[in-house]
Scaffold this active site. Sequence first.
Site, PDB file in Angstrom:
ATOM      1  N   ASP A  82       0.808  -1.222   0.000  1.00 62.37           N
ATOM      2  CA  ASP A  82       0.000   0.000   0.000  1.00 62.37           C
ATOM      3  C   ASP A  82       0.840   1.270   0.000  1.00 62.37           C
ATOM      4  O   ASP A  82       1.967   1.314   0.492  1.00 62.37           O
ATOM      5  CB  ASP A  82      -0.969   0.014   1.185  1.00 62.37           C
ATOM      6  CG  ASP A  82      -0.282  -0.132   2.538  1.00 62.37           C
ATOM      7  OD1 ASP A  82       0.703  -0.888   2.634  1.00 62.37           O
ATOM      8  OD2 ASP A  82      -0.734   0.507   3.512  1.00 62.37           O
ATOM      9  N   GLU A 103      -0.585  -2.078   5.183  1.00 70.30           N
ATOM     10  CA  GLU A 103       0.362  -2.027   6.301  1.00 70.30           C
ATOM     11  C   GLU A 103       0.282  -0.705   7.031  1.00 70.30           C
ATOM     12  O   GLU A 103       0.401  -0.658   8.261  1.00 70.30           O
ATOM     13  CB  GLU A 103       1.795  -2.258   5.801  1.00 70.30           C
ATOM     14  CG  GLU A 103       2.823  -2.426   6.912  1.00 70.30           C
ATOM     15  CD  GLU A 103       3.257  -1.126   7.575  1.00 70.30           C
ATOM     16  OE1 GLU A 103       3.541  -1.136   8.783  1.00 70.30           O
ATOM     17  OE2 GLU A 103       3.310  -0.086   6.878  1.00 70.30           O
ATOM     18  N   GLU A 104       0.108   0.384   6.280  1.00 71.65           N
ATOM     19  CA  GLU A 104       0.161   1.720   6.886  1.00 71.65           C
ATOM     20  C   GLU A 104      -0.813   1.910   8.050  1.00 71.65           C
ATOM     21  O   GLU A 104      -0.438   2.430   9.092  1.00 71.65           O
ATOM     22  CB  GLU A 104      -0.056   2.791   5.816  1.00 71.65           C
ATOM     23  CG  GLU A 104       1.117   2.975   4.865  1.00 71.65           C
ATOM     24  CD  GLU A 104       2.361   3.518   5.538  1.00 71.65           C
ATOM     25  OE1 GLU A 104       2.245   4.111   6.627  1.00 71.65           O
ATOM     26  OE2 GLU A 104       3.459   3.350   4.981  1.00 71.65           O
ATOM     27  N   HIS A 113       7.904   9.022   4.292  1.00 69.56           N
ATOM     28  CA  HIS A 113       6.682   9.825   4.397  1.00 69.56           C
ATOM     29  C   HIS A 113       6.922  11.292   4.046  1.00 69.56           C
ATOM     30  O   HIS A 113       6.073  12.137   4.316  1.00 69.56           O
ATOM     31  CB  HIS A 113       6.039   9.694   5.788  1.00 69.56           C
ATOM     32  CG  HIS A 113       5.434   8.349   6.029  1.00 69.56           C
ATOM     33  ND1 HIS A 113       4.248   8.168   6.712  1.00 69.56           N
ATOM     34  CD2 HIS A 113       5.832   7.098   5.660  1.00 69.56           C
ATOM     35  CE1 HIS A 113       3.962   6.877   6.773  1.00 69.56           C
ATOM     36  NE2 HIS A 113       4.917   6.212   6.133  1.00 69.56           N
TER      37      HIS A 113
END
Length: 384
Positions: A72, A129-130, A356
């Site tokens: 993801d 996963e995030e 990020h």
Amino acid sequence: MSALNELLRSWRHQLHIHPETAFEEVRTAAFVAEKLKEMGVEVFTGIGGTGVIGRLKVGDGEKTVALRADMDAIPLNEEGTAAYKSQCPGKMHGCGHDGHTVTVLGAAKLLSESRDFNGTAIFLFQPAEEPGRGARAMLKDGLLERFPIDEIYGQHNNPALPAGTVNICKGGFASCEDNFKIEIHGRGGHASAPEKTIDPLVIAAQVILALQTIPSRSAAAFEPVVVSCTELFTDGAHNAIPSNVTILGDCRSYSKAAGQLIEKRMREIVAGICEANGATFDFLYTHEFAPTVNWDGPVEAVIRAAGHVLGEDKVDGNCSPFMASEDFGAFLEKVPGAFFFLGGAVGDQSRDLPLHNSRFDYNDDILELGARVFAQLIRERLPK
């Protein structure tokens, strides 16, 4: 540049252009399934939503070892200038999951061509996963019942470490993430007459400060614990003492016991301060990510395999753990395994941006290295 490196780069750029966030990885999953089928790997889709499993059995060995990748993207608008920049506004591969996916695909390609192991290799491509829900979704969907796994391995790129290095440690490697919500209910009133109110803002200030005694006075001195109050909301105004205050925050630790201690002490502290001030409260504490706790034997296996591929001097087998969270920990609660960092820094500040960041871009030069480390792990854990 090797032919494999060039191929893996092209695959990653295709995924990078079309990022998909949690449980929306339909296009990514289809891409993964297509490539695995081209390699002659048995493919299973729709596990835990959009999860994909590739299975490659060689010889008569009964042991099964899994390699996991997350698929993801994150909900962030990409500001980079690469030709393969995200074409999906508000979504980007800002954490490198495109690189992780391609790394495991690269390992699958190497192993499907060499077939120099004895047993079953599982290539596990996980959604979501995030938000910390993808691993549990696959487990809930019967992953281990359908595909019994003896060991599992995963990795995450780290742009703060030199490219081509591996960091790993035994025990706690990545922390759990727990979230909390504290609602304090007092009695509002005019700012000129605080004696007629029960001021929840003052009470909240006392709570926020007191919560810091949990890591400093409740947790053991050598037990890493972080308690962070990150948001504060009231229903007051510049001249009105509020009636209600909400405190939101985040806690980190490396064990379930530490998380339980934090929750218990937090509730006790809030209850005590509110009672002392005549206020009431509501308290919510949730466990979002399990801690990622590496198993000793698998850690030693990663150290050996990475040393054979990268050189022993490129492997730190006793690194410091980190306080970010990784939902690979949910797998390690069920199956022996290990998780490690693969360094991606090139020494250029304009390129070595943190995860990020809206301009982050995976270092393509480590794709083949990661694939070869994973393939070596399979060969050593499933020897002929």
